[in-house]
Design an enzyme around this catalytic site. Structure first.
Site, PDB file in Angstrom:
ATOM      1  N   HIS A  81       0.847  -1.189   0.000  1.00 20.77           N
ATOM      2  CA  HIS A  81       0.000   0.000   0.000  1.00 20.77           C
ATOM      3  C   HIS A  81       0.885   1.243   0.000  1.00 20.77           C
ATOM      4  CE1 HIS A  81      -3.540  -2.268   1.686  1.00 20.77           C
ATOM      5  NE2 HIS A  81      -2.584  -2.984   2.255  1.00 20.77           N
ATOM      6  N   GLU A 127       2.503  -0.845   4.406  1.00 20.83           N
ATOM      7  CA  GLU A 127       2.307   0.526   3.922  1.00 20.83           C
ATOM      8  C   GLU A 127       3.671   1.154   3.668  1.00 20.83           C
ATOM      9  OE1 GLU A 127      -0.457   2.213   3.292  1.00 20.83           O
ATOM     10  OE2 GLU A 127      -2.050   1.232   4.449  1.00 20.83           O
TER      11      GLU A 127
END
Length: 179
Positions: free
Chosen positions: A35, A117
């Site tokens: 992400h 992330e």
């Protein structure tokens, strides 16, 4: 870099998030999802991401934050632009990172994935230290879990998500982990 039996990675600074729960019984971790995130959008280096993942984000601090009021999300890991690795959820637990998602005919990707992330945006190149940290993390996780695929959020939620975006160098990642 080593992942222990509880899914904690020794090279990561651990910051506990409550935004997780138990995986379904017997569920194998077979997917790694990449992400991107920046808070406020397009700004790097602040504490917004950490605060969001730990339910401590003051929604009055920035106008964008008001859109996040009541949101409960997390990822297993965050890699800052400096290469710093943070872990919010042990890999053995289900982090709330993928949302409505599907991969290879299976829905609910949070059940069988680990979410990473990268501090960044779709259109800003990622930093060299991030690629190095991600490659090390991916190798460690693949050594500990039967991860068959490494994909972007855009791949498991097409039309809804675009991250990690066109600025992410998939060829570089795959060559650095021997895939």
């Amino acid at each position: 870099m080593i992942a222990d039996a509880n899914g904690r990675v020794d090279a990561a600074r651990y910051v506990a998030s409550d935004n997780c729960d138990e995986r379904p019984t017997g569920e194998a971790i077979t997917l790694l999802v990449i992400h991107n995130i920046s808070l406020p959008p397009g700004e790097f280096g602040g504490d917004g991401i950490e605060r969001l993942f730990t339910n401590d984000l003051d929604c009055a601090v920035h106008p964008y934050y008001s859109t996040l009021a009541g949101v409960r999300v997390s990822a297993h890991f965050l890699i800052r632009r400096t290469g710093e690795l943070l872990q919010f959820v042990p890999c053995e637990k289900r982090a709330w990172h993928a949302g409505a998602s599907a991969w290879r005919g299976r829905s609910a990707c949070n059940d069988f994935s680990i979410g990473v992330e990268l501090e960044g945006t779709d259109d800003v190149p990622y930093a060299e230290p991030q690629y190095l940290a991600l490659a090390g993390l991916a190798r460690a996780l693949r050594a500990s879990y039967p991860i068959a695929d490494i994909v972007g959020h855009c791949d498991i939620a097409p039309g809804r998500k675009t991250d990690p975006g066109p600025s992410f160098d998939w060829i570089r990642l795959r060559s650095s982990i021997g895939q």
